[in-house]
Design a protein around this motif. Structure first.
Motif, PDB file in Angstrom:
ATOM      1  N   ALA A  17     -16.708 -11.351   9.515  1.00 46.86           N
ATOM      2  CA  ALA A  17     -18.141 -11.641   9.607  1.00 46.86           C
ATOM      3  C   ALA A  17     -18.578 -11.828  11.058  1.00 46.86           C
ATOM      4  O   ALA A  17     -19.633 -11.346  11.473  1.00 46.86           O
ATOM      5  CB  ALA A  17     -18.464 -12.893   8.792  1.00 46.86           C
ATOM      6  N   ARG A  18     -17.759 -12.534  11.827  1.00 45.44           N
ATOM      7  CA  ARG A  18     -18.120 -12.809  13.223  1.00 45.44           C
ATOM      8  C   ARG A  18     -18.109 -11.538  14.065  1.00 45.44           C
ATOM      9  O   ARG A  18     -19.026 -11.290  14.859  1.00 45.44           O
ATOM     10  CB  ARG A  18     -17.149 -13.862  13.788  1.00 45.44           C
ATOM     11  CG  ARG A  18     -17.523 -14.474  15.123  1.00 45.44           C
ATOM     12  CD  ARG A  18     -18.930 -14.994  15.216  1.00 45.44           C
ATOM     13  NE  ARG A  18     -19.348 -16.016  14.265  1.00 45.44           N
ATOM     14  CZ  ARG A  18     -19.227 -17.332  14.473  1.00 45.44           C
ATOM     15  NH1 ARG A  18     -18.685 -17.784  15.563  1.00 45.44           N
ATOM     16  NH2 ARG A  18     -19.661 -18.188  13.574  1.00 45.44           N
ATOM     17  N   SER A  21     -21.185  -9.593  13.522  1.00 43.83           N
ATOM     18  CA  SER A  21     -22.311 -10.148  14.281  1.00 43.83           C
ATOM     19  C   SER A  21     -22.251  -9.729  15.746  1.00 43.83           C
ATOM     20  O   SER A  21     -23.268  -9.355  16.335  1.00 43.83           O
ATOM     21  CB  SER A  21     -22.319 -11.674  14.212  1.00 43.83           C
ATOM     22  OG  SER A  21     -22.470 -12.106  12.889  1.00 43.83           O
ATOM     23  N   GLU A  24     -23.402  -6.224  15.950  1.00 40.58           N
ATOM     24  CA  GLU A  24     -24.854  -6.117  15.732  1.00 40.58           C
ATOM     25  C   GLU A  24     -25.641  -6.561  16.953  1.00 40.58           C
ATOM     26  O   GLU A  24     -26.681  -6.002  17.270  1.00 40.58           O
ATOM     27  CB  GLU A  24     -25.269  -7.032  14.568  1.00 40.58           C
ATOM     28  CG  GLU A  24     -25.302  -6.370  13.222  1.00 40.58           C
ATOM     29  CD  GLU A  24     -26.118  -7.193  12.245  1.00 40.58           C
ATOM     30  OE1 GLU A  24     -25.743  -8.347  11.992  1.00 40.58           O
ATOM     31  OE2 GLU A  24     -27.119  -6.655  11.747  1.00 40.58           O
ATOM     32  N   ASN A  25     -25.145  -7.624  17.601  1.00 43.47           N
ATOM     33  CA  ASN A  25     -25.883  -8.198  18.719  1.00 43.47           C
ATOM     34  C   ASN A  25     -25.590  -7.515  20.045  1.00 43.47           C
ATOM     35  O   ASN A  25     -26.152  -7.875  21.075  1.00 43.47           O
ATOM     36  CB  ASN A  25     -25.558  -9.688  18.843  1.00 43.47           C
ATOM     37  CG  ASN A  25     -26.045 -10.470  17.635  1.00 43.47           C
ATOM     38  OD1 ASN A  25     -26.983 -10.049  16.961  1.00 43.47           O
ATOM     39  ND2 ASN A  25     -25.409 -11.585  17.352  1.00 43.47           N
ATOM     40  N   GLY A  26     -24.674  -6.526  20.021  1.00 45.55           N
ATOM     41  CA  GLY A  26     -24.304  -5.863  21.263  1.00 45.55           C
ATOM     42  C   GLY A  26     -23.574  -6.809  22.207  1.00 45.55           C
ATOM     43  O   GLY A  26     -23.658  -6.697  23.427  1.00 45.55           O
ATOM     44  N   ASP A  27     -22.829  -7.756  21.633  1.00 42.83           N
ATOM     45  CA  ASP A  27     -22.074  -8.729  22.418  1.00 42.83           C
ATOM     46  C   ASP A  27     -20.853  -8.041  23.050  1.00 42.83           C
ATOM     47  O   ASP A  27     -20.202  -7.234  22.399  1.00 42.83           O
ATOM     48  CB  ASP A  27     -21.611  -9.848  21.460  1.00 42.83           C
ATOM     49  CG  ASP A  27     -21.093 -11.071  22.194  1.00 42.83           C
ATOM     50  OD1 ASP A  27     -20.222 -10.912  23.074  1.00 42.83           O
ATOM     51  OD2 ASP A  27     -21.561 -12.178  21.884  1.00 42.83           O
ATOM     52  N   GLY A  88     -39.720  -8.358  14.138  1.00 40.65           N
ATOM     53  CA  GLY A  88     -38.285  -8.228  14.405  1.00 40.65           C
ATOM     54  C   GLY A  88     -37.449  -8.947  13.375  1.00 40.65           C
ATOM     55  O   GLY A  88     -36.229  -8.921  13.419  1.00 40.65           O
ATOM     56  N   GLY A 113     -30.231  -5.869   8.692  1.00 40.91           N
ATOM     57  CA  GLY A 113     -31.567  -5.339   8.953  1.00 40.91           C
ATOM     58  C   GLY A 113     -31.439  -4.050   9.752  1.00 40.91           C
ATOM     59  O   GLY A 113     -30.453  -3.851  10.450  1.00 40.91           O
ATOM     60  N   ARG A 115     -33.061  -3.176  12.309  1.00 42.01           N
ATOM     61  CA  ARG A 115     -33.217  -3.486  13.744  1.00 42.01           C
ATOM     62  C   ARG A 115     -33.709  -2.304  14.571  1.00 42.01           C
ATOM     63  O   ARG A 115     -33.112  -1.934  15.588  1.00 42.01           O
ATOM     64  CB  ARG A 115     -31.912  -4.028  14.318  1.00 42.01           C
ATOM     65  CG  ARG A 115     -31.481  -5.335  13.665  1.00 42.01           C
ATOM     66  CD  ARG A 115     -30.506  -6.100  14.523  1.00 42.01           C
ATOM     67  NE  ARG A 115     -30.063  -7.315  13.852  1.00 42.01           N
ATOM     68  CZ  ARG A 115     -29.220  -8.192  14.383  1.00 42.01           C
ATOM     69  NH1 ARG A 115     -28.727  -7.994  15.589  1.00 42.01           N
ATOM     70  NH2 ARG A 115     -28.877  -9.265  13.731  1.00 42.01           N
TER      71      ARG A 115
END
Lengths: 313, 131
Positions: A17-18, A21, A24-27, A88, A113, A115
């Protein structure tokens, strides 16, 4: 090995899951782990489920998942809903129809989403498929946003694409046939207890006749009533038949290479967009150029040359 | 990097009144958050499992049946058991004034009763979620 990558390979839900994320966040933490897990992927069969809004896609996915679970397969589900282009934000409600799968350890569901992506998918979906694949899922089901005419991107990522229709669409089949009707590997006419089902099946069959007249494989048309688990075994059999067909016809290699092409292009696109729009030196420059375009001091094409010139040299 | 706040809105136990939960869900979406809505009749185990898979920052629990002392704290206890410390838990619904301090002690960081302006909840989330 990177800790989160190692835990994903073990199938540990919190790490899965992490990492999703992060992707998704482009981290920056995502790319490091993604580089490592790629070499443990490629085993999962990816099924895209697309079709009209309110066609019962979530319910179908729930039933298809239960059927695969009976065969001992582990299932990953990616449920995509639209992100509001204004706020958003997104309301992700596909889990409502999949509630009974929540406590099954062999199922992992993630709602996403769009996005800002058009085409029915979300930019990080390639990463999520890799993550779920690496975590040991045998089947990955992707539910796209409800389609109209252009949401056909799911074929870039799915091995098998299901197009879900319902009775009574009538002439609207004509409207959506360009594109959406061409991507189906399997047609599903859900809610087959509704009136008009025979006409819908006949219309779809006649489209299939035209499409498949010079093809090796004829696209099957299946009637289902998802909420009563009616017709689901047939869907599973057809997915497995299509999987075999892909392997025998070598189409599998072509599809997978196309997926990696789309993924590669998406990674490059995201990086370039971040480079152009997130780096402050460019951002200031862009605002200045917009002012100049507005004041008729420069035209948009020359402005684009200026920005791209900085990157391409 | 472009982090979005993810919120799970859940209705635990036997309570069919979901108007409030849906209004909050919509308000949070309009504030730019990603809201996962799971529907009615969730057990604490289902809520925590969903929160893990969806990697949410916030769990919003809504209950109008009066069983909040048991059902809300079941969720926070389970989170503690699983060593999940980075998820904020909020509660809403018909919550008597005298229960609020007890709930806060049990890890329900924010409690929002009838008449709460949605802006208040949004502000609370923005203030308490680490970006």
């Amino acid at each position: 090995m990177n800790e989160i990558a190692a835990n994903v390979l073990k199938g540990e839900p919190r790490s899965i899951a992490r990492l999703i994320s992060y992707a998704e966040n482009g981290d920056v933490k995502a790319s490091k782990a993604m580089k490592e897990i790629h070499f443990s992927t490629g085993k999962a069969h990816v099924v895209g489920i697309t079709g009209v809004m309110g066609g019962g896609k979530s319910t179908l996915i729930c039933e298809i998942t239960r059927e695969f679970r009976k065969k001992g397969k582990k299932v990953g589900i990616i449920a995509i809903d639209p992100t509001s282009p204004f706020s958003g934000g997104a309301l992700l409600g596909d889990r409502v129809r999949m509630m009974e799968l929540t406590m099954d350890k062999g199922v992992f569901i993630r709602s996403m989403g769009t996005r800002g992506m058009l085409g029915g998918l979300t930019s990080a979906v390639y990463d999520v498929v890799e993550i779920l694949d690496a975590s040991g899922k045998d089947i990955i089901l992707i539910e796209t946003v409800g389609v109209g005419q252009a949401e056909v991107d799911v074929i870039k990522i799915a091995d098998t694409t299901l197009v879900v229709l319902v009775p009574g669409l009538g002439d609207s089949i004509q409207a959506i046939k360009a594109g959406v009707m061409e991507i189906a590997d399997i047609f599903i006419i859900n809610k087959a207890d509704k009136s008009g089902v025979d006409q819908t099946v006949a219309e779809v069959e006649s489209l299939v006749d035209l499409e498949c007249s010079n093809k090796e494989r004829r696209t099957p048309v299946i009637k289902t009533i998802a909420k009563e688990n009616n017709g689901i075994t047939e869907v599973i059999n057809r997915i497995e038949e299509h999987k075999k067909y892909l392997k025998i016809s070598k189409e599998f290699d072509i599809k997978r290479k196309k997926r990696y092409e789309a993924e590669l292009v998406e990674i490059i696109r995201k990086r370039l967009m971040n480079f152009i729009f997130d780096e402050s030196k460019f951002k200031d420059g862009i605002e200045l150029l917009i002012d100049q375009i507005y004041n008729k001091e420069i035209d948009p094409y020359s402005a684009a040359d200026k920005i791209l010139g900085k990157i391409l040299k | 990097m472009n982090k979005k706040i993810r919120v799970l809105i859940a209705k635990p136990g036997l309570d069919g009144h979901d108007r409030g939960a849906k209004i909050v869900a919509r308000a949070l979406r309009n504030a730019g958050m990603e809201v996962i809505y799971t529907g009615l009749h969730q057990t604490a185990e289902m809520i925590v499992e969903t929160a893990i898979q969806e990697d949410v920052d916030v769990i919003g629990l809504s209950l109008l049946s009066g069983a909040h002392m048991t059902l809300f704290t079941d969720v926070t206890k389970l989170l503690k058991e699983k060593n999940i410390e980075d998820i904020i838990v909020l509660g809403g619904g018909i919550i008597p004034e005298q229960d609020i301090p007890k709930l806060k002690k049990e890890g329900i960081t924010g409690v929002f009763g009838p008449g709460t302006h949605t802006e208040e909840i949004i502000e609370f989330i923005h203030k308490n979620v680490k970006s």
